[in-house]
Design an enzyme around this catalytic site. Structure first.
Site, mmCIF file in Angstrom:
data_model
loop_
_atom_site.group_PDB
_atom_site.id
_atom_site.type_symbol
_atom_site.label_atom_id
_atom_site.label_comp_id
_atom_site.label_asym_id
_atom_site.label_seq_id
_atom_site.Cartn_x
_atom_site.Cartn_y
_atom_site.Cartn_z
ATOM 1 N N TYR A 28 6.879 -9.450 14.949
ATOM 2 C CA TYR A 28 6.883 -8.377 13.943
ATOM 3 C C TYR A 28 7.597 -7.151 14.506
ATOM 4 C CZ TYR A 28 5.099 -4.407 11.230
ATOM 5 O OH TYR A 28 4.993 -3.257 10.495
ATOM 6 N N GLN B 251 0.815 -1.225 0.000
ATOM 7 C CA GLN B 251 0.000 0.000 0.000
ATOM 8 C C GLN B 251 0.848 1.274 0.000
ATOM 9 O OE1 GLN B 251 -2.772 0.538 3.166
ATOM 10 N NE2 GLN B 251 -1.679 -0.721 4.632
ATOM 11 N N ALA C 45 8.043 -5.391 3.423
ATOM 12 C CA ALA C 45 8.060 -5.889 4.797
ATOM 13 C C ALA C 45 7.121 -7.076 4.937
ATOM 14 C CB ALA C 45 7.625 -4.791 5.771
ATOM 15 N N TYR C 46 7.439 -7.894 5.915
ATOM 16 C CA TYR C 46 6.536 -8.977 6.334
ATOM 17 C C TYR C 46 5.580 -8.321 7.324
ATOM 18 C CZ TYR C 46 5.149 -13.673 7.765
ATOM 19 O OH TYR C 46 4.432 -14.820 8.009
ATOM 20 N N LYS D 160 11.285 -5.461 13.352
ATOM 21 C CA LYS D 160 11.430 -4.069 12.911
ATOM 22 C C LYS D 160 12.377 -3.314 13.856
ATOM 23 C CE LYS D 160 9.103 -2.451 9.906
ATOM 24 N NZ LYS D 160 9.266 -2.387 8.415
#
Ligand SMILES: NC(=O)c1ccc[n+]([C@@H]2O[C@H](COP(=O)([O-])OP(=O)(O)OC[C@H]3O[C@@H](n4cnc5c(N)ncnc54)[C@H](OP(=O)(O)O)[C@@H]3O)[C@@H](O)[C@H]2O)c1
Length: 312
Positions: A125, A11, A59-60, A129
């Site tokens: 997650y 997105q 990114a995951y 990051k």
């Protein structure tokens, strides 16, 4: 100027491409030509393009699945950006890492996180990051080549996001249960993309290093809300503009009533003032940005592509 965008089909990647300023040549990377699980191949691409900038949007991002897919999440979110940062440093380019409010735990918290606060991720997650942030800070220490831009609750007219999920649920459900005790700040992909391009156009990067902690910036739309409040606005505005035709009830629930694999922060609002003054750029209220995105979805409704989160 050559800008390599990873995750260009995501997105944010799509919003960046839509808002591309003049005099920028974009190299749009996606899984098929730039698989972030295959780091050596990605490095070859970076070496051959020699970009002035890499914007790392790839990114995951499946927060729940990351709990059981730790290796993949770590490879995409930590090892890949670390390797890209090392490479771009050697090539003399710059790196913009997109990061997240989920580097913070949000436990016992009711005031926004400043850019200098200690990271405290709750899940895989957030940890992946946070590890990337730390590596990138170290790689670019003493240089003006690396910037970390944290954001939160990204929403827009395409891809996978809460806004499209709630719209789709209106088509199928008479009632939608949404958590009311996790507070954060929604962010339009377009307002974030605008900020990314503003960062890239900065003339003197020493200002960022001088005025921020290790090149960390925060950006989200103005204000804060619970997921329930965001869902209510989507429902109300959606009905007002004719995007939603049925009455679906939005019901507030507690996080403890909702089963999910990953823990999420209860409060993850970010302090954006230093970024605002640095970029001389104001953030609009999240309700305004959400309304603009809903109008955009309404305009695209004829082909429905943006109404289906599975169709990217
Ligand atoms: N979404 C949020 O609410 C949110 C909040 C805070 C921060 N962020 C951060 O903002 C950035 C952009 O997020 P977003 O919402 O735009 O994410 P997104 O829509 O999920 O896009 C991520 C992109 O990364 C790509 N990707 C995943 N694994 C890959 C791999 N192995 N190789 C190559 N590409 C791969 C995906 O490709 P496929 O389409 O092929 O899967 C997708 O195009 C991310 O860094 C994210 O961590 C997001």
């Amino acid at each position: 100027m050559k800008v390599l965008i990873t995750g260009s089909k995501g997105q944010l990647g799509r919003a960046l491409i839509k808002l591309k300023p003049k005099n920028i040549k974009i190299y749009a990377m996606e899984r098929t030509n730039f698989d972030m699980l295959d780091i050596p191949s990605c490095l070859k691409v970076i070496k051959s393009i020699k970009p002035d900038w890499i914007i790392n949007c790839g990114a995951y991002t499946n927060v729940d699945l990351a709990e059981s897919q730790e290796e993949a999440a770590m490879n995409v979110n930590f090892h890949a950006p670390k390797a890209f940062a090392q490479e771009i440093k050697k090539l003399g380019g710059r790196f913009l890492q997109i990061s997240t409010d989920y580097v913070f735990s949000g436990l016992n918290r009711n005031k926004p996180y400043s850019t200098s606060e200690k990271r405290s991720p709750l899940g895989i997650y957030g940890l992946s990051k946070a590890n990337a942030e730390e590596a990138i800070e170290n790689i670019f220490e003493g240089t003006n080549q690396g910037i970390i831009l944290r954001t939160s609750w990204l929403m827009g007219p395409f891809g996978n996001n809460f806004l499209l999920t709630i719209l789709n649920l209106h088509l199928k459900k008479k009632e939608i249960k949404v958590v009311n005790d996790q507070i954060g700040s929604p962010t339009s992909v377009f307002s974030l993309a605008e900020v990314c391009w503003k960062i890239i156009k900065i003339k003197d990067y020493s200002i960022i290093k001088n005025k921020t902690k290790n090149g960390i910036l925060h950006w989200h739309d103005d204000g804060e809300a619970s997921w329930y409040e965001v869902a209510k606005i989507i429902s109300n505005v959606g009905q007002k503009i004719g995007l939603i035709n049925n009455r679906t009830e939005i019901i507030p629930i507690k996080t403890s009533d909702f089963t999910s694999s990953a823990k999420r922060p209860f409060y993850s609002v970010l302090e954006c003032n230093s970024t605002k003054s640095l970029l001389n750029h104001e953030n609009m209220n999240w309700k305004y940005e959400l309304e603009r995105n809903l109008e955009q979805i309404y305009l695209n409704k004829s082909n429905r592509y943006s109404f289906n989160p599975k169709h990217k």
